[in-house]
Design a protein around this motif. Sequence first.
Motif, PDB file in Angstrom:
ATOM      1  N   LEU A 137       0.835  -1.202   0.000  1.00 50.87           N
ATOM      2  CA  LEU A 137       0.000   0.000   0.000  1.00 50.87           C
ATOM      3  C   LEU A 137       0.875   1.259   0.000  1.00 50.87           C
ATOM      4  N   GLY A 138       1.974   1.217   0.746  1.00 52.86           N
ATOM      5  CA  GLY A 138       2.894   2.351   0.773  1.00 52.86           C
ATOM      6  C   GLY A 138       3.549   2.581  -0.572  1.00 52.86           C
ATOM      7  N   LEU A 139       3.862   1.492  -1.269  1.00 55.39           N
ATOM      8  CA  LEU A 139       4.443   1.614  -2.610  1.00 55.39           C
ATOM      9  C   LEU A 139       3.483   2.332  -3.551  1.00 55.39           C
ATOM     10  N   ARG A 140       2.223   1.951  -3.515  1.00 55.46           N
ATOM     11  CA  ARG A 140       1.261   2.611  -4.401  1.00 55.46           C
ATOM     12  C   ARG A 140       1.100   4.086  -4.025  1.00 55.46           C
ATOM     13  N   ALA A 141       1.092   4.378  -2.723  1.00 55.95           N
ATOM     14  CA  ALA A 141       0.967   5.765  -2.289  1.00 55.95           C
ATOM     15  C   ALA A 141       2.174   6.585  -2.738  1.00 55.95           C
ATOM     16  N   ALA A 142       3.374   6.005  -2.663  1.00 57.36           N
ATOM     17  CA  ALA A 142       4.580   6.717  -3.085  1.00 57.36           C
ATOM     18  C   ALA A 142       4.538   7.012  -4.574  1.00 57.36           C
ATOM     19  N   LEU A 143       4.097   6.042  -5.366  1.00 56.81           N
ATOM     20  CA  LEU A 143       4.010   6.253  -6.807  1.00 56.81           C
ATOM     21  C   LEU A 143       2.963   7.303  -7.162  1.00 56.81           C
ATOM     22  N   SER A 144       1.997   7.500  -6.283  1.00 56.12           N
ATOM     23  CA  SER A 144       0.966   8.516  -6.501  1.00 56.12           C
ATOM     24  C   SER A 144       1.368   9.875  -5.959  1.00 56.12           C
ATOM     25  N   GLY A 145       2.556   9.964  -5.358  1.00 55.80           N
ATOM     26  CA  GLY A 145       3.049  11.233  -4.840  1.00 55.80           C
ATOM     27  C   GLY A 145       2.452  11.639  -3.504  1.00 55.80           C
TER      28      GLY A 145
END
Length: 378
Positions: A157-165
Amino acid sequence: MVDMTVVRARPAAVALAGWTLVWFIGAAWNGGTSWHFFVQGAQALADLDDPVRGGLHLYAAAPVLQIGPVALLAAALAMPWGVAGALAIWQVLGAAAGLTILWQIRQIATRVRPDLDRRSIDRRVTAAGLCMMPAWMFLAVGVAHLDDVLALLFTVLGLRAALSGRAILAGALFGLAVDAKPWALPFACLLLLLGRGRGVVLGAAVTAAVIALGWLPFFLADPATSNALHFTIPNTRLSALRVLGVHDARTPPWDRPAQAALGVALALLAWRRGRWPAVVLLAVAARIVLDPGTNKYYVAGVVVGAALWDVLGSRATMPWWTATAWIALFTARFVPMPDAAHGWLTLAYVLACAGILVAPARHPSGGPRIQPPFRSAL
């Protein structure tokens, strides 16, 4: 109008759900073998009247509880339904977490893999999921190690949030991963995907704050909490450590720091080389190659990292990394063979993972070389 992509994806989704259910039922039979640790920890955490073993003194009194406070709190929240009820709740939620991870990987792939259409992505995710779920069900249902389940879920979930800025959300999620299980710390290197220096700093600050909020109260309330940092486990004959020539009977004093340092180093190198989808796989590989323990549930972290790489980073159509981890590191443990053979299999797989860092890079038109959005932070 009916979305034909969704229609075509349904058979794969049904097959994956059915496969997951089969492994859930198998793992649930006499499952929850490690749940007593969570019961012990949750009860101690809630026992604020015990000034020696309860509340913030639990890690000082029971260093065997190598479980983060977030995982213990999650277990405690289900305890009103009784020990068996809480186990059943988290077995179901843990199984759902595995499917959620696969869904998140699919959603990330639709954004970062322009070379693949939705149908190709669905095939990759389904194939990786078929290989991932047996090991995941063993983790989430068979042994019911809630801490590892949460650490891996928060990481994806953190990876997706990071990719979304979303720096604050990403930082909080990576912090929660460490608060669930400390070995998740190297995953925070994925904050570099936030792209801008300010975003990375903000995300890192939030991660540090969440980690401190989770762990610092225990150290301040009872300095003997540091006992948990020195807890050791047997160095089994199946470990890669034995193959590497480390024959200490229990965890060497340098081992845990070395795991973290190697995990961070490999993660940073993967980011630098444009292989950020391999960060989780490489960080978990650093853990298993230097870990004296050889619990089969460790493989769940490997297959999650492998699924991320197979779907987001690999040029191959088939999920060879996930399949190989499932067969060589998980299924092989049920096959009679010399103990040292398992250590060699682990070492071979980890060395193969390291090869990801030196393989020739390709652009998406010929296979993905997915550049991080911000490369000058190192």
